[in-house]
Motif scaffolding. Structure first.
Motif, PDB file in Angstrom:
ATOM      1  N   PRO A  48       0.776  -1.079  -0.139  1.00  0.00           N
ATOM      2  CA  PRO A  48      -0.015  -0.077  -0.077  1.00  0.00           C
ATOM      3  C   PRO A  48       0.890   1.456  -0.008  1.00  0.00           C
ATOM      4  CG  PRO A  48      -0.808  -1.566   1.445  1.00  0.00           C
ATOM      5  CD  PRO A  48       0.497  -2.042   1.196  1.00  0.00           C
ATOM      6  N   ALA A  49       0.551   2.332  -0.974  1.00  0.00           N
ATOM      7  CA  ALA A  49       1.282   3.500  -0.949  1.00  0.00           C
ATOM      8  C   ALA A  49       1.502   4.119   0.480  1.00  0.00           C
ATOM      9  CB  ALA A  49       0.711   4.420  -1.884  1.00  0.00           C
ATOM     10  N   GLU A  50       0.518   4.050   1.439  1.00  0.00           N
ATOM     11  CA  GLU A  50       0.621   4.825   2.597  1.00  0.00           C
ATOM     12  C   GLU A  50       1.626   4.129   3.496  1.00  0.00           C
ATOM     13  OE1 GLU A  50      -3.097   1.989   2.972  1.00  0.00           O
ATOM     14  OE2 GLU A  50      -2.127   3.398   1.455  1.00  0.00           O
ATOM     15  N   MET A  51       2.120   3.090   3.082  1.00  0.00           N
ATOM     16  CA  MET A  51       3.100   2.536   4.197  1.00  0.00           C
ATOM     17  C   MET A  51       4.599   2.839   3.916  1.00  0.00           C
ATOM     18  SD  MET A  51       1.634  -1.358   4.787  1.00  0.00           S
ATOM     19  CE  MET A  51       0.074  -1.838   5.726  1.00  0.00           C
ATOM     20  N   GLN A  52       4.682   3.550   2.741  1.00  0.00           N
ATOM     21  CA  GLN A  52       5.996   4.073   2.373  1.00  0.00           C
ATOM     22  C   GLN A  52       6.803   4.713   3.515  1.00  0.00           C
ATOM     23  OE1 GLN A  52       8.267   6.741  -1.272  1.00  0.00           O
ATOM     24  NE2 GLN A  52       6.254   6.950  -0.970  1.00  0.00           N
ATOM     25  N   SER A  53       5.815   5.599   4.156  1.00  0.00           N
ATOM     26  CA  SER A  53       6.369   6.230   5.312  1.00  0.00           C
ATOM     27  C   SER A  53       7.002   5.566   6.269  1.00  0.00           C
ATOM     28  CB  SER A  53       5.396   7.142   6.102  1.00  0.00           C
ATOM     29  OG  SER A  53       4.387   6.545   6.545  1.00  0.00           O
ATOM     30  N   ARG A  54       6.850   4.166   6.527  1.00  0.00           N
ATOM     31  CA  ARG A  54       7.462   3.276   7.383  1.00  0.00           C
ATOM     32  C   ARG A  54       9.077   3.216   6.916  1.00  0.00           C
ATOM     33  NH1 ARG A  54       4.023  -1.631   9.444  1.00  0.00           N
ATOM     34  NH2 ARG A  54       5.750  -1.642  10.865  1.00  0.00           N
ATOM     35  N   PHE A  55       9.310   3.249   5.894  1.00  0.00           N
ATOM     36  CA  PHE A  55      10.475   2.797   5.436  1.00  0.00           C
ATOM     37  C   PHE A  55      11.672   4.201   5.674  1.00  0.00           C
ATOM     38  CE2 PHE A  55       8.065   0.707   2.091  1.00  0.00           C
ATOM     39  CZ  PHE A  55       7.845  -0.651   2.664  1.00  0.00           C
ATOM     40  N   LYS A  56      11.225   5.160   6.101  1.00  0.00           N
ATOM     41  CA  LYS A  56      11.765   6.614   6.237  1.00  0.00           C
ATOM     42  C   LYS A  56      12.615   6.289   7.390  1.00  0.00           C
ATOM     43  CE  LYS A  56       8.862   9.598   3.774  1.00  0.00           C
ATOM     44  NZ  LYS A  56       8.054  10.953   3.730  1.00  0.00           N
ATOM     45  N   THR A  57      12.249   5.539   8.554  1.00  0.00           N
ATOM     46  CA  THR A  57      12.860   5.441   9.628  1.00  0.00           C
ATOM     47  C   THR A  57      13.726   4.145   9.820  1.00  0.00           C
ATOM     48  OG1 THR A  57      10.963   4.619  10.826  1.00  0.00           O
ATOM     49  CG2 THR A  57      11.375   6.835  10.619  1.00  0.00           C
ATOM     50  N   THR A  58      13.639   3.232   8.724  1.00  0.00           N
ATOM     51  CA  THR A  58      14.445   2.025   8.804  1.00  0.00           C
ATOM     52  C   THR A  58      15.395   2.064   7.584  1.00  0.00           C
ATOM     53  OG1 THR A  58      12.470   0.794   9.293  1.00  0.00           O
ATOM     54  CG2 THR A  58      14.225  -0.432   8.726  1.00  0.00           C
ATOM     55  N   PRO A  59      16.822   2.482   7.878  1.00  0.00           N
ATOM     56  CA  PRO A  59      17.757   2.739   6.889  1.00  0.00           C
ATOM     57  C   PRO A  59      17.988   1.377   6.117  1.00  0.00           C
ATOM     58  CG  PRO A  59      18.576   2.800   9.014  1.00  0.00           C
ATOM     59  CD  PRO A  59      17.318   2.706   8.899  1.00  0.00           C
ATOM     60  N   ASN A  60      17.854   0.287   6.809  1.00  0.00           N
ATOM     61  CA  ASN A  60      18.352  -0.961   5.843  1.00  0.00           C
ATOM     62  C   ASN A  60      17.293  -1.692   4.902  1.00  0.00           C
ATOM     63  OD1 ASN A  60      16.674  -1.642   8.035  1.00  0.00           O
ATOM     64  ND2 ASN A  60      17.596  -3.573   8.204  1.00  0.00           N
ATOM     65  N   VAL A  61      16.149  -0.658   4.719  1.00  0.00           N
ATOM     66  CA  VAL A  61      15.061  -0.973   3.843  1.00  0.00           C
ATOM     67  C   VAL A  61      14.843   0.088   2.813  1.00  0.00           C
ATOM     68  CG1 VAL A  61      12.733  -1.647   3.650  1.00  0.00           C
ATOM     69  CG2 VAL A  61      14.216  -2.857   5.409  1.00  0.00           C
ATOM     70  N   LYS A  62      14.924  -0.054   1.755  1.00  0.00           N
ATOM     71  CA  LYS A  62      14.483   0.949   0.690  1.00  0.00           C
ATOM     72  C   LYS A  62      13.110   0.743   0.014  1.00  0.00           C
ATOM     73  CE  LYS A  62      18.495   2.828   2.106  1.00  0.00           C
ATOM     74  NZ  LYS A  62      18.516   3.926   2.775  1.00  0.00           N
TER      75      LYS A  62
END
Length: 503
Positions: free
Chosen positions: A247-261
């Motif tokens: 889901p597009a809205e879940m993109q924000s969760r990757f901003k605080t996880t540096p090892n996932v892009k």
């Protein structure tokens, strides 16, 4: 055409080929089959393209290029004969060499079983081996989409050993020529593909799906994870190295996880609300037109994706900047009016019969769109029976013309309009009016690009007047990957040859 952020090739020494390396890929669910010929489901294509190959494929600019063929076809002056030279040294996973007889048998099977192959079959006079090194396809009349159909990786014209073909039955063995071969399949648990050490790569630099293919990762493991939130949590936790269709809205969760892009593919595809033109209440084209008036595609797109950056409210089947873009013939996309829809339905003879709509939560955006469609149709006076199914069941049930009236799906971007499944009369929905049949035949016969554009406008005009399907809009796909995945090429159907995992 294929763009994404943050995943680039690297030549770091730690990325040397690792025989024991494993990448675990979270997909939207269990595929209905691992034989790619008979279905056009993207999930099947994503997995099986590692195992099976076609004569041609598409490069990064969506141009057909050779794969198992050694060159593009030699086409006769009258456009009716295609001579396809074959690459030498190609072996199947069982160690046998690919021959022209294997190719002929595989193509004949494709014309009988594949929705795409069936559409080509009406134009094919014969398929024959020539000198053991090439195959000749003879046509009844010029047919411009042939090479693109042979290059497509769903409903695919894959080449398998003649010995594993059992008429119209399933393959006796899932034996291909690809860089990976099937090791183990435990339904609803995983599919394990391992490197084919005897693989013969096509020549040339890698480009899109074309050029060099190298299985640098030892094993690709596909795991069905129907819940989108679980796919996100799994890739963030390191359980999966790649998670598709998020889901597009879940993109924000990757901003605080540096090892996932994040991995964004643009353009990617367009959601569709397909209607049963063959049987049931929606076999009435006037009632389908009323359905189009009742629903607002823009509302469905926003509900499905949340983030406007991932969508475009576009009615033209091909968007701005593409060869086949035409806004004028798609005006009905923006002409919604619930009151007029109710009046049109009544005039069409609608008496409150349930409209059976199939959807699935495994594609979260399709499910959300179906909820909006349900509410808007009910507001216009329609009775809606929304049926929420797992994706494999939906794919199976859509083949039964008496089981449904509409279903939600999506179509990935394709460079050739004749590859769009809803144009195929054998695809569920079964759009096959005389006017459409004549327009499609004229489009497929035409060789001149400018003339083909005008004939496509005629087809799109019919698409909006006969309303076999509602195009909901354009969307871009969000996936996610570990930052240890290097050399990955973002594409609509993700593949993992040429990619590698950092230590």
């Amino acid at each position: 055409m294929l763009t994404a952020g943050m995943l680039t090739a690297s030549s770091t020494p730690v990325l040397a080929q690792q025989p024991g390396s494993v990448i675990t890929v979270a997909t939207i669910g269990e595929p209905p089959t691992l034989d790619p010929v008979g279905v056009t489901a993207d999930l099947v294509s994503i997995i099986t393209q590692h195992v099976f190959e076609t004569l041609f494929t598409f490069d990064a600019e969506w141009k057909p290029v050779p794969l198992l063929a050694s060159a593009l076809p030699q086409v006769s002056a009258d456009g009716k004969s295609y001579t396809i030279p074959l690459r030498s040294g190609v072996t199947f996973h069982d160690g046998s060499a690919m021959t022209a007889d294997d190719v002929v048998a595989s193509l004949e099977r494709w014309t009988k079983l594949s929705p795409r192959g069936k559409s080509a079959a009406a134009m094919i006079e014969g398929i024959a081996a020539k000198d053991g090194t090439s195959v000749v396809i003879t046509l009844k009349e010029p047919y411009a989409p042939l090479i693109a159909l042979l290059a497509m990786n769903n409903g695919a014209a894959v080449v398998v050993p003649k010995a594993v073909i059992d008429g119209a039955n399933p393959l006796k063995a899932l034996t291909g020529t690809g860089p990976y071969k099937l090791l183990e399949h435990k339904p609803d648990q995983y599919i394990r593909l391992v490197r084919h050490d005897g693989y013969a790569s096509p020549p040339g630099a890698a480009s899109g799906y074309g050029g060099k293919r190298e299985a640098k990762i030892g094993e690709v493991r596909f795991v069905p994870v129907p819940n989108a939130a679980t796919r996100v949590s799994g890739v963030l936790a390191g359980q999966y190295q790649f998670a598709d269709s998020l889901p597009a809205e879940m993109q924000s969760r990757f901003k605080t996880t540096p090892n996932v892009k994040p991995v964004i593919v643009k353009p990617f595809g367009f959601p569709l609300m397909i209607m049963n033109t063959k049987t049931g209440v929606l076999a009435n084209p006037k009632l389908r037109a009323a359905i189009l008036q009742a629903v607002t595609p823009g509302d469905m797109m926003l509900a499905g994706f949340g983030d406007p950056a991932f969508i475009a409210n576009e009615g033209s089947i091909y968007g701005p900047g593409t060869v086949y873009y035409d806004a004028a013939s798609a005006k009905a996309y923006t002409q919604q009016d619930p009151k007029k829809a109710a009046d049109a339905a009544k005039a069409a003879g609608y008496k409150g019969e349930p409209i059976r709509i199939m959807t699935s939560t495994q594609y979260d955006f399709l499910y959300k769109m179906s909820l909006v469609a349900q509410a808007q149709l009910q507001a216009a006076g329609f009775t809606v029976d929304l049926q929420v199914l797992d994706w494999a069941t939906l794919l199976q049930r859509r083949g039964d013309e008496k089981a449904w009236d509409s279903f939600f799906t999506y179509h990935t971007f394709v460079p050739e309009p004749s590859l769009i499944t809803v144009l195929n009369p054998s695809y569920p929905g079964w759009w096959d009016s005389p006017a459409k049949r004549e327009a499609l035949a004229a489009f497929n016969r035409e060789q001149d690009p400018a003339a083909r554009k005008q004939k496509w406008v005629t087809l799109q005009s019919l698409f909006y007047s006969e309303v076999p399907t509602i195009k909901v809009g354009d969307f871009y796909n969000l996936a996610a990957a570990t930052d240890k995945l290097k050399g990955y090429t973002p594409t609509p159907w993700p593949f993992f040859w040429n990619a590698e995992l950092a230590n």
